[in-house]
Design a protein around this motif. Sequence first.
Motif: not given
Length: 156
Positions: A19-43
Motif C-alpha cells: 500500500g505505498n505510493s510514489v507519484v509526481n508531486q504537484d508542484p514538481p520537485v526537482a530531482g525526484a524520480n518517483n520510482r519504486g512504489g514498494g521498494i527502490s534499491i539502487p546499487g
Amino acid sequence: MHIDAAGVYLTMTNTRVVGNSVVNQDPPVAGANNRGGGISIPGANSVRIERSEISGNSANRGGGARFINDALAQQTANGVLAVTIVNSTISGNVAVTPIIGGGGMSASGNVALVVDNSTIAANSSAADAVGGILLDVGATTPPSAGNALPPTLTLR
C-alpha cells in the motif's frame, strides 16, 4: 521505501511491503524520480527477498519494486547487482507512467534478476507499457560513451 544500499548485501525475509505510493508531486520537485512504489534499491551488491509480499504499491515506474545498477564503475561482470526473489508474491502493483511502466517491478542496468518459485501476477501499467517485469537499459551515471549493461532475468 527507498533503500540507499550502495555496496551492501540486503536480505528481506517474511516481510510485507503493502500500500505505498510514489507519484509526481504537484508542484514538481526537482530531482525526484518517483520510482519504486514498494521498494527502490539502487546499487547494492545483492538483494534477497524471501517469503515476502510486495503488493498494492504504485509509482511512475517500478510500481512494486525497482532495482537499478547504472553506475559507470559497476558495468563489469564483478559489478552486477544480484537480485534473488524466492517464495514471494508481487501482485496488484501499478506503474502509472505511459510507455515505460513496470507495474510489478523494474530492473535497470547491470542487474541479474532471479525469480524462484514466486508469483508475479495482477500487476498493471498505463497503456502501451509493461505490467509485469520491465527490463530496461539506458545511460550510465555519470553519463559515458556507452550505455549500462542490460539486465538479465532467470525464472526457476
